[in-house]
Scaffold this motif. Structure first.
Motif, mmCIF file in Angstrom:
data_model
loop_
_atom_site.group_PDB
_atom_site.id
_atom_site.type_symbol
_atom_site.label_atom_id
_atom_site.label_comp_id
_atom_site.label_asym_id
_atom_site.label_seq_id
_atom_site.Cartn_x
_atom_site.Cartn_y
_atom_site.Cartn_z
ATOM 1 N N ALA A 137 0.830 -1.207 0.000
ATOM 2 C CA ALA A 137 0.000 0.000 0.000
ATOM 3 C C ALA A 137 0.865 1.259 0.000
ATOM 4 C CB ALA A 137 -0.927 -0.013 1.211
ATOM 5 N N ALA A 138 1.930 1.255 0.790
ATOM 6 C CA ALA A 138 2.798 2.431 0.876
ATOM 7 C C ALA A 138 3.550 2.664 -0.433
ATOM 8 C CB ALA A 138 3.778 2.268 2.036
ATOM 9 N N LEU A 139 4.032 1.585 -1.064
ATOM 10 C CA LEU A 139 4.721 1.725 -2.353
ATOM 11 C C LEU A 139 3.757 2.182 -3.439
ATOM 12 C CD1 LEU A 139 6.956 -1.473 -2.224
ATOM 13 C CD2 LEU A 139 7.766 0.894 -2.118
ATOM 14 N N ALA A 140 2.539 1.660 -3.432
ATOM 15 C CA ALA A 140 1.542 2.085 -4.411
ATOM 16 C C ALA A 140 1.258 3.570 -4.288
ATOM 17 C CB ALA A 140 0.257 1.284 -4.233
ATOM 18 N N ALA A 141 1.286 4.075 -3.063
ATOM 19 C CA ALA A 141 1.035 5.496 -2.831
ATOM 20 C C ALA A 141 2.245 6.359 -3.175
ATOM 21 C CB ALA A 141 0.620 5.725 -1.382
ATOM 22 N N GLY A 142 3.368 5.740 -3.554
ATOM 23 C CA GLY A 142 4.531 6.489 -4.014
ATOM 24 C C GLY A 142 5.599 6.747 -2.975
ATOM 25 N N ASN A 143 5.526 6.041 -1.842
ATOM 26 C CA ASN A 143 6.475 6.274 -0.754
ATOM 27 C C ASN A 143 7.685 5.362 -0.835
ATOM 28 O OD1 ASN A 143 4.732 8.116 1.046
ATOM 29 N ND2 ASN A 143 3.380 6.386 0.602
ATOM 30 N N ARG A 144 8.687 5.682 -0.030
ATOM 31 C CA ARG A 144 9.797 4.775 0.272
ATOM 32 C C ARG A 144 9.430 4.030 1.555
ATOM 33 N NH1 ARG A 144 13.641 5.815 -4.037
ATOM 34 N NH2 ARG A 144 12.511 7.485 -5.123
ATOM 35 N N VAL A 145 9.944 2.806 1.711
ATOM 36 C CA VAL A 145 9.488 1.954 2.817
ATOM 37 C C VAL A 145 10.660 1.288 3.524
ATOM 38 C CG1 VAL A 145 8.038 -0.007 3.474
ATOM 39 C CG2 VAL A 145 7.316 1.499 1.612
ATOM 40 N N MET A 146 10.629 1.341 4.862
ATOM 41 C CA MET A 146 11.558 0.600 5.700
ATOM 42 C C MET A 146 10.749 -0.368 6.562
ATOM 43 S SD MET A 146 14.099 3.718 6.892
ATOM 44 C CE MET A 146 15.159 2.646 7.880
ATOM 45 N N ILE A 147 11.162 -1.643 6.598
ATOM 46 C CA ILE A 147 10.423 -2.687 7.304
ATOM 47 C C ILE A 147 11.283 -3.249 8.426
ATOM 48 C CG2 ILE A 147 9.261 -4.928 7.099
ATOM 49 C CD1 ILE A 147 8.945 -4.313 4.086
#
Length: 477
Positions: A137-147
């Motif tokens: 969901a976060a990548l679809a919204a155009g963000n960078r992601v740390m897990i």
């Protein structure tokens, strides 16, 4: 033997965060093609490594049903990606909205804008799904992601870190493995949004840490989710569905039924139907590949303490062992247990169970059942079984919960067009499908003034003309 990486040092944590910040600043509104490419890489990662994921999770648990992993982890993530890819272009579009009459002929719209860098803290019970679903969901919204995945499932966490590291640049999407101390440092980072799945107690600590940076949070927590069996319900069918949902992942599910309310006088009939259902679902337990182990010795001991406490306080404990097998302690295949004659003071009625224990609580009237639910913190899920539509509607209006499934359990979580999230003690915020895209976007309001605007009449120096214009506008309200 799988190598378990040592915790990422704090300097590495900071470096990755700053790299993602810089990368987002350089491309703060990625186009649809870029976002689809990132989703496609997650899709390939899951499809090509499904068996590796299943083996890692199974090893972390001691035994984890491969079919449960297929259903609740890989299929769930792939279904979410498919739904998101189909609708992404529409979600990204600016949305025209009406303009207030006093500002016509200006125009108004909403622009969904990426937030920046999103942090995801995922738990051990569904370690793949609950890491990747919010990341999608976060990548679809155009963000960078740390897990930051759980240290309780280290093999899965390490495998995920390796595969994500091979598929993504660290400034796009990255996984950091480590212990609880790393987790504390992680949630102190000034993310643009922080997404946490876990217990209510830890969720409170995460919210406090995020508050120092005014970081908005989504908290997917737990709670004691009730199942209400109405006197109009098919008791055997209800018991079978409740058993199937309760024992999926051996009860280690945040939306598993935590207790069941049955009409007074039907407790034993329900218990008998439940035991029969367990035998049909799991004819054996000890070496049955379909029956999942409790994740570790600490959690197994915690569950046994709940049983012992309830028994000592007067509960009637029914152990369901369809095959009559002896227990192999090292396997941690906890037997399903029903607990009758429970009271609210027992730990099993106060704490989230997260295992195959099911208290059965009798009620005399529907109002009494609803009062029992409403006297407790708001649950993540609620289940109702019955044939009377008017009674179902009454339950929906009279209770507050994160979500509801009627005449089954768990399945509201699998609907991409429904939001999933808690309320009160069971969480803050919701995601899945478009709800996830909106969660990780800034819904930017935009007003564009027209060249034909006559707003100059409402600017200083004020006088009689401004007063008459305001009076005229008031009459139009």
């Amino acid at each position: 033997m799988t190598h378990i990486a040592s915790p990422a040092p704090d300097a590495d944590l900071q470096a990755r965060f700053q790299a993602q910040r810089r990368a987002f600043a350089a491309d703060s509104f990625p186009d649809a093609a870029t976002r689809r490419d990132r989703l496609e890489r997650i899709k390939r990662l899951v499809e090509e490594n499904e068996q590796r994921f299943a083996s890692a999770i199974c090893a972390d648990f001691g035994n984890r049903s491969r079919h449960e992993t297929m259903i609740a982890e890989t299929f769930f993530v792939l279904a979410g990606i498919s739904h998101t890819r189909r609708h992404l272009a529409g979600w990204m579009k600016k949305r025209r909205v009406g303009t207030s009459f006093h500002s016509l002929p200006g125009r108004s719209w909403i622009l969904p804008q990426p937030l920046g860098v999103v942090g995801v803290v995922s738990p051990w019970n569904y370690p793949l799904q609950l890491a990747l679903a919010p990341a999608v969901a976060a990548l679809a919204a155009g963000n960078r992601v740390m897990i930051k995945p759980s240290e309780i499932t280290p093999r899965l966490s390490q495998l995920l870190a390796e595969l994500v590291g091979a598929a993504f640049r660290p400034d796009e999407c990255t996984v950091l493995t480590g212990d609880a101390e790393l987790g504390k440092a992680f949630v102190r980072l000034p993310f643009d949004h922080l997404f946490f799945t876990g217990s209510t107690a830890v969720g409170r600590q995460v919210a406090l840490a995020a508050a120092a940076n005014l970081t908005p949070v989504t908290l997917e927590l737990g709670g004691k989710s009730p199942a209400i069996v109405d006197d109009s319900a098919d008791l055997a069918d209800s018991a079978h569905k409740i058993a199937a949902g309760k024992l999926f992942n051996a009860g280690q599910t945040c939306i598993a039924p935590d207790y069941v309310l049955v009409p007074a006088g039907k407790q034993q009939a329900f218990a008998d139907a439940y035991a029969q259902a367990v035998g049909e679902l799991y004819p054996t337990l000890e070496r049955n590949p379909d029956y999942t182990s409790i994740v570790n010795g600490r959690h197994h001991a915690r569950l046994q303490t709940l049983i012992d406490d309830a028994r000592a306080a007067g509960a009637r404990v029914i152990e369901v062992n369809p095959g009559g097998e002896p227990q192999e302690p090292a396997a941690r295949r906890m037997r399903p247990h029903l607990l009758l004659q429970v009271d609210s003071a027992m730990a099993v009625m106060r704490e989230e169970i997260f295992g195959p224990l099911l208290p059965v609580v009798p009620y005399d009237t529907a109002a009494q059942a609803l009062a029992f639910v409403n006297e407790r913190p708001r649950p993540l899920a609620l289940y109702w079984f019955g044939r009377e539509r008017s009674r179902a509607e009454q339950v929906l209006r009279a209770t507050i919960s994160g979500g509801v499934t009627i005449n089954d359990v768990l399945l509201h979580i699998a609907q991409e067009n429904l939001p999933f999230g808690g309320v009160g003690d069971s969480g803050i915020g919701a995601y899945h499908g478009e709800w996830g895209f909106r969660l990780f976007s800034k819904e930017k309001p935009v007003f564009e003034q027209s060249r034909l605007a006559r707003t100059a009449m409402l600017r200083p120096p004020f006088g009689a003309k401004a007063s008459s214009v305001v009076k005229a506008l008031k009459r139009l309200l």
